[in-house]
Write an enzyme that holds these catalytic residues in place. Sequence first.
Site, PDB file in Angstrom:
ATOM      1  N   SER B 135       0.949  -1.117  -0.111  1.00 39.73           N
ATOM      2  CA  SER B 135      -0.065  -0.237  -0.151  1.00 39.73           C
ATOM      3  C   SER B 135       1.222   1.056   0.154  1.00 39.73           C
ATOM      4  O   SER B 135       2.106   1.164   0.669  1.00 39.73           O
ATOM      5  CB  SER B 135      -1.063  -0.438   0.877  1.00 39.73           C
ATOM      6  OG  SER B 135      -1.156   1.420   1.973  1.00 39.73           O
ATOM      7  N   HIS B 149      -1.818   6.815  -5.647  1.00 36.66           N
ATOM      8  CA  HIS B 149      -2.259   5.613  -4.119  1.00 36.66           C
ATOM      9  C   HIS B 149      -2.428   4.520  -4.677  1.00 36.66           C
ATOM     10  O   HIS B 149      -2.649   4.786  -6.276  1.00 36.66           O
ATOM     11  CB  HIS B 149      -3.503   6.189  -3.374  1.00 36.66           C
ATOM     12  CG  HIS B 149      -4.217   4.937  -2.761  1.00 36.66           C
ATOM     13  ND1 HIS B 149      -4.897   4.489  -2.898  1.00 36.66           N
ATOM     14  CD2 HIS B 149      -3.751   4.387  -1.804  1.00 36.66           C
ATOM     15  CE1 HIS B 149      -5.370   3.562  -2.695  1.00 36.66           C
ATOM     16  NE2 HIS B 149      -4.153   3.002  -1.332  1.00 36.66           N
ATOM     17  N   ASN B 151      -3.026  -0.201  -3.874  1.00 36.47           N
ATOM     18  CA  ASN B 151      -3.161  -0.728  -3.030  1.00 36.47           C
ATOM     19  C   ASN B 151      -3.465  -1.941  -3.157  1.00 36.47           C
ATOM     20  O   ASN B 151      -4.465  -2.532  -4.098  1.00 36.47           O
ATOM     21  CB  ASN B 151      -3.806  -0.107  -1.693  1.00 36.47           C
ATOM     22  CG  ASN B 151      -4.001  -1.903  -0.505  1.00 36.47           C
ATOM     23  OD1 ASN B 151      -5.758  -1.861  -1.018  1.00 36.47           O
ATOM     24  ND2 ASN B 151      -3.272  -1.899   0.153  1.00 36.47           N
ATOM     25  N   TYR B 152      -2.616  -3.399  -3.478  1.00 37.11           N
ATOM     26  CA  TYR B 152      -2.969  -4.852  -3.559  1.00 37.11           C
ATOM     27  C   TYR B 152      -3.030  -5.360  -2.172  1.00 37.11           C
ATOM     28  O   TYR B 152      -1.793  -5.572  -1.520  1.00 37.11           O
ATOM     29  CB  TYR B 152      -2.553  -4.707  -4.403  1.00 37.11           C
ATOM     30  CG  TYR B 152      -2.261  -4.094  -6.195  1.00 37.11           C
ATOM     31  CD1 TYR B 152      -3.540  -4.324  -6.267  1.00 37.11           C
ATOM     32  CD2 TYR B 152      -1.910  -3.145  -6.288  1.00 37.11           C
ATOM     33  CE1 TYR B 152      -3.764  -3.510  -7.748  1.00 37.11           C
ATOM     34  CE2 TYR B 152      -2.020  -2.483  -7.465  1.00 37.11           C
ATOM     35  CZ  TYR B 152      -2.927  -2.211  -7.758  1.00 37.11           C
ATOM     36  OH  TYR B 152      -3.963  -1.161  -8.835  1.00 37.11           O
ATOM     37  N   ARG B 153      -3.749  -6.202  -1.916  1.00 35.83           N
ATOM     38  CA  ARG B 153      -3.482  -7.436  -1.368  1.00 35.83           C
ATOM     39  C   ARG B 153      -4.767  -8.434  -0.814  1.00 35.83           C
ATOM     40  O   ARG B 153      -5.349  -9.073  -2.301  1.00 35.83           O
ATOM     41  CB  ARG B 153      -4.576  -5.890  -0.093  1.00 35.83           C
ATOM     42  CG  ARG B 153      -6.136  -5.604  -0.006  1.00 35.83           C
ATOM     43  CD  ARG B 153      -7.255  -4.999   0.606  1.00 35.83           C
ATOM     44  NE  ARG B 153      -7.711  -4.115   0.225  1.00 35.83           N
ATOM     45  CZ  ARG B 153      -7.991  -3.372  -1.128  1.00 35.83           C
ATOM     46  NH1 ARG B 153      -7.275  -2.526  -1.155  1.00 35.83           N
ATOM     47  NH2 ARG B 153      -9.370  -3.231  -1.564  1.00 35.83           N
ATOM     48  N   SER B 303      -2.068  -2.618  15.339  1.00 34.52           N
ATOM     49  CA  SER B 303      -1.318  -2.147  13.392  1.00 34.52           C
ATOM     50  C   SER B 303      -0.470  -1.473  14.682  1.00 34.52           C
ATOM     51  O   SER B 303      -1.089  -0.755  14.674  1.00 34.52           O
ATOM     52  CB  SER B 303      -3.001  -1.888  12.861  1.00 34.52           C
ATOM     53  OG  SER B 303      -3.725  -0.668  13.789  1.00 34.52           O
ATOM     54  N   ARG B 304       0.533  -0.775  13.198  1.00 29.96           N
ATOM     55  CA  ARG B 304       0.983   0.157  13.236  1.00 29.96           C
ATOM     56  C   ARG B 304       0.764   1.247  12.982  1.00 29.96           C
ATOM     57  O   ARG B 304       0.702   1.847  11.472  1.00 29.96           O
ATOM     58  CB  ARG B 304       2.022  -0.232  12.784  1.00 29.96           C
ATOM     59  CG  ARG B 304       4.069   0.219  12.494  1.00 29.96           C
ATOM     60  CD  ARG B 304       4.728  -0.242  11.742  1.00 29.96           C
ATOM     61  NE  ARG B 304       6.201   0.537  12.796  1.00 29.96           N
ATOM     62  CZ  ARG B 304       6.658   1.482  12.028  1.00 29.96           C
ATOM     63  NH1 ARG B 304       6.477   1.765  11.031  1.00 29.96           N
ATOM     64  NH2 ARG B 304       8.160   1.843  12.170  1.00 29.96           N
TER      65      ARG B 304
END
Lengths: 345, 345
Positions: B135, B149, B151-153, B303-304
């Site tokens: 991301s 932007h 994001n691949y998930r 989560s970070r």
Amino acid sequence: RTPAERDQRELNEILQKCKHFMSDPVTDINKLLENKDDMRTKMELLVMDVQADVCKALAEVDGGQTFKVDRWHRKEGGGGISCVLQDGKVFEKAGVNVSVVFGNLSEEATKQMRSRGKSLKSKDGKLPFCAMGVSSVIHPKNPHIPTIHFNYRYFEIEEADGHKSWWFGGGTDLTPTYLNKDDAIHFHKTLKEACDKHDQSYYPTFKKWCDDYFTIKHRGERRGVGGIFFDDLDSPSAEGLFGFVQSCAKAVVPCYIPIVKKHLHDSYTPEEKAWQQLRRGRYVEFNLVYDRGTKFGLATPGSRIESILMSLPLTARWEYMHDPAKGTKEAEIIEVLKNPKDWVH
Amino acid sequence: RTPAERDQRELNEILQKCKHFMSDPVTDINKLLENKDDMRTKMELLVMDVQADVCKALAEVDGGQTFKVDRWHRKEGGGGISCVLQDGKVFEKAGVNVSVVFGNLSEEATKQMRSRGKSLKSKDGKLPFCAMGVSSVIHPKNPHIPTIHFNYRYFEIEEADGHKSWWFGGGTDLTPTYLNKDDAIHFHKTLKEACDKHDQSYYPTFKKWCDDYFTIKHRGERRGVGGIFFDDLDSPSAEGLFGFVQSCAKAVVPCYIPIVKKHLHDSYTPEEKAWQQLRRGRYVEFNLVYDRGTKFGLATPGSRIESILMSLPLTARWEYMHDPAKGTKEAEIIEVLKNPKDWVH
């Protein structure tokens, strides 16, 4: 006195009050007069009065810009008066907004109400409501002058069976860039005095509620050094609560203006200004991710976005992995934001 | 070849790939080798590869700062690699983050899944899951270079009955400060080519999805000129979808870098920079109020935060009642944000 004379005297009283206001009230003067004993009317006049008190005190301190006054109309019912001072000598952005809106609550907004513990029986998914309040965020330029936020509001909802629910909510809280203990003590003591006149349990209860509410959960930090916060208050009586809300709202100027004046000429470094900008970023995070008023506003059709988002600072900053070193003034305020303190004992 | 020789050859292949990466993969190399045919392994190697491609291309263009690489560990399971370049010559803030996390979904996160139409049967309120993705948000300094932007998930969830659900999601979208039609056309055409290799219906479907998803509802504006967006894809086959996701992810560099290079030396005025800062404010509004990934992240324990919020710009601005005059370049982009265009026909 004849009834006509009494009416005239009461009209004159309202007109006299209006002279002090930033603009005419949202509701027509004749309608206010007609319903002069209704809580809606009393509250509308109070929030107009507080808006004027605060704007005048801020403009006087600023000595540069004046407030831009916008009257706005809500197609679905009601409207408001937004007063904004932007890029002044002292204040980066100061907004004091009054809104008096009515209509039917949207399904989304009703859900937000319900999650707050109010069980509301709607008819065909519709809930007639009226809401009024004054809401304000003041962001100063000088990082040694804290940001203040306050909001006092009154809600009425009519349920399917004709039953009227009503409640008050509100609060005042302080967000300094750097910790100044004397300021925090003065602020909390002034609020405590306003609370204590009404109920000795109010200050400790609403102080804790404020610390809990203004939490940036994902950071494990409070937004600032707190103050008071309350919602859904509907006992013991509307009159009693109105008196309490009035005391709190009238305490805004004595809470804040002395702090502003004290630091008016404090010098500051570019590093202190940069830290303020990072803290402004946190302020944005709280307002957009958690604040119920903002979320309620953004989800309410026809709400005035510019008035809701005037709470955002003029400028903000996000740095990746910024972590103040131990022993610095930046670490000192973070410590207090992580572990709220008792400021009055 | 003996099985041992084959294993050695495969290990060497993975090690060879790792040389290109910004850091070792999150998962231990031996575990990746052991599960080399699993989609989890393929996807982890893909996202590491894409992170490296993009970071290297960006650092080369920037020519000033390099990427700071942070490996982080998630107590509840997994971790990630965050690469951030801040205050470079060309880029104000560029973050490319890989995360490979597993554990049990929180109730809050599960609710978010469910509201997306996935019906998931949990056991004692717990849903074992694994999620991995790359991301990124890139904010350049020059207002004539757009923000990108992507994001691949990939997601896997194990339900109470042992059934495994999985799906892919992702997208790439562009947010210019000023409209440049040639840039928008180049960007969309490159994405369309990547899509068309797999299914002719993908580009039009995912282009519309992107326009719908990246809507700042309270403003009635899109965040930018769009691109593609998809979620919950689980047919026709995992292999087929992986190929599609790979094509899209590999298209990021050819989508974006030519646009950056083209505008590298464009001059700009303080007014153009101020408009960029206001648009950055809108970017923050979208990300904090609507973005599902951000909301999912903020609500997921452990989560970070720094990796989630690295999508926020270094600086942003909110002015009360800012409204560009008709016929200006500022009004031109607003018009496209209110009424998305078809860029490829």
